[in-house]
Design a protein around this motif. Structure first.
Motif, PDB file in Angstrom:
ATOM      1  N   UNK A 121      86.272  79.164  25.937  1.00  0.00           N
ATOM      2  CA  UNK A 121      87.527  79.079  25.184  1.00  0.00           C
ATOM      3  C   UNK A 121      88.233  77.739  25.367  1.00  0.00           C
ATOM      4  N   UNK A 122      87.506  76.755  25.923  1.00  0.00           N
ATOM      5  CA  UNK A 122      88.051  75.411  26.124  1.00  0.00           C
ATOM      6  C   UNK A 122      89.352  75.425  26.922  1.00  0.00           C
ATOM      7  N   UNK A 164      85.076  81.980  34.969  1.00  0.00           N
ATOM      8  CA  UNK A 164      84.780  80.570  34.729  1.00  0.00           C
ATOM      9  C   UNK A 164      84.047  80.384  33.395  1.00  0.00           C
ATOM     10  N   UNK A 165      83.096  81.282  33.113  1.00  0.00           N
ATOM     11  CA  UNK A 165      82.367  81.198  31.849  1.00  0.00           C
ATOM     12  C   UNK A 165      83.284  81.458  30.666  1.00  0.00           C
ATOM     13  N   UNK A 206      96.301  79.120  25.005  1.00  0.00           N
ATOM     14  CA  UNK A 206      96.237  78.636  26.382  1.00  0.00           C
ATOM     15  C   UNK A 206      95.344  77.412  26.470  1.00  0.00           C
ATOM     16  N   UNK A 207      95.842  76.379  27.135  1.00  0.00           N
ATOM     17  CA  UNK A 207      95.037  75.171  27.377  1.00  0.00           C
ATOM     18  C   UNK A 207      94.656  75.029  28.847  1.00  0.00           C
TER      19      UNK A 207
END
Length: 290
Positions: free
Chosen positions: A69-70, A63-64, A47-48
């Motif tokens: 995980x970029x 959010x963290x 996932x991007x």
């Protein structure tokens, strides 16, 4: 209605650019990142971006997790459902087919999590406009799709046998180890293992080596059972009545989560009311609806 394992929500994941969706039932909506991580583990999807509604970005833990995980979070504008039309449409398709499965089998509402996941397995075999199915587009996963297995009707009559060592077998010599039940779907990662609602023990049991009668639905016609004492029309009616009484619920964990969201919204002058979260994820991008 609450699921049989107290599920109250589900994360709907739609993979961008692919004809694939997956539902992840959950008893809480406090940590959506755990459900997304479960989806990644099962599908090996990279996932991007995650396209989602505004509940996810307001979760500090989510959010963290995304930053670690970029992954970029792409929230929608408030109340603008058209931005995630594909996610909304997948929700509609999923709900319609789950309702149909529950209606056809006459199964209690508490079993909806199993119906939801089984539908996703079936939906993956539907071809898209290019003629390819969702499973073809997903490639190698840990979910082991198989049309001969996945197209078995949900809620149909199934039998299985318990091993002698099973804790439900009280007498390994004389006890009847053959069980009758309703088919609840296949195990996610074990291709020969299935879930069965056992009428004798009144619970869902993980079993193997099933024998199906796909035209029979025990919840709709208990007379199809060999051991009719384990399920009667009155018992089915009682199960439906109990489920209808749990459509409304309160939960301390949910209330705490809603209060936290409300506090954050007040600090940022947000006015949108707290709702049940929804999710949609994409191998290259992800979207969220619940």
């Amino acid at each position: 209605a609450r699921g049989i394992h107290n599920e109250r929500y589900y994360l709907a994941v739609v993979v961008g650019g692919k004809h694939f969706q997956w539902n992840l039932p959950s008893a809480t909506c406090a940590k959506p990142e755990e459900l997304v991580q479960e989806f990644v583990r099962l599908t090996r999807c990279k996932i991007r971006r995650i396209w989602c509604d505004n509940e996810f970005p307001r979760s500090h833990s989510f959010d963290a997790w995304a930053r670690n995980n970029n992954i970029s979070i792409c929230p929608s504008a408030d109340y603008n459902h058209l931005l995630h039309a594909r996610a909304e449409n997948s929700q509609r398709i999923s709900k319609e087919h789950v309702r149909s499965a529950l209606k056809q089998s006459n199964a209690p509402l508490r079993l909806w999590p199993f119906a939801s996941k089984h539908f996703c397995s079936q939906y993956g075999h539907w071809p898209g406009q290019d003629g390819k199915t969702g499973w073809d587009q997903m490639g190698d996963t840990d979910l082991h799709p198989d049309p001969t297995r996945d197209l078995v009707p949900w809620g149909c009559y199934v039998t299985g046998h318990l091993q002698r060592e099973h804790r439900e077998v009280s007498d390994t010599t004389n006890s009847d180890r053959a069980l009758e039940g309703a088919f609840m779907g296949w195990h996610d990662t074990a291709p020969r293992t299935f879930w069965m609602y056992c009428f004798k023990h009144r619970k869902v049991i993980r079993m193997c080596d099933p024998s199906f009668r796909q035209h029979l639905y025990p919840f709709a016609d208990p007379a199809c059972l060999v051991n009719r004492k384990y399920l009667t029309d009155t018992q089915v009616s009682d199960m439906h009545r109990v489920d209808s009484q749990t459509l409304e619920f309160t939960d301390e964990e949910e209330q705490a989560w809603v209060q936290e969201l409300q506090r954050e919204r007040n600090e940022n002058n947000w006015s949108q009311a707290a709702t049940q979260p929804a999710g949609t994820a994409s191998g290259e991008s992800v979207t969220g609806e619940s």
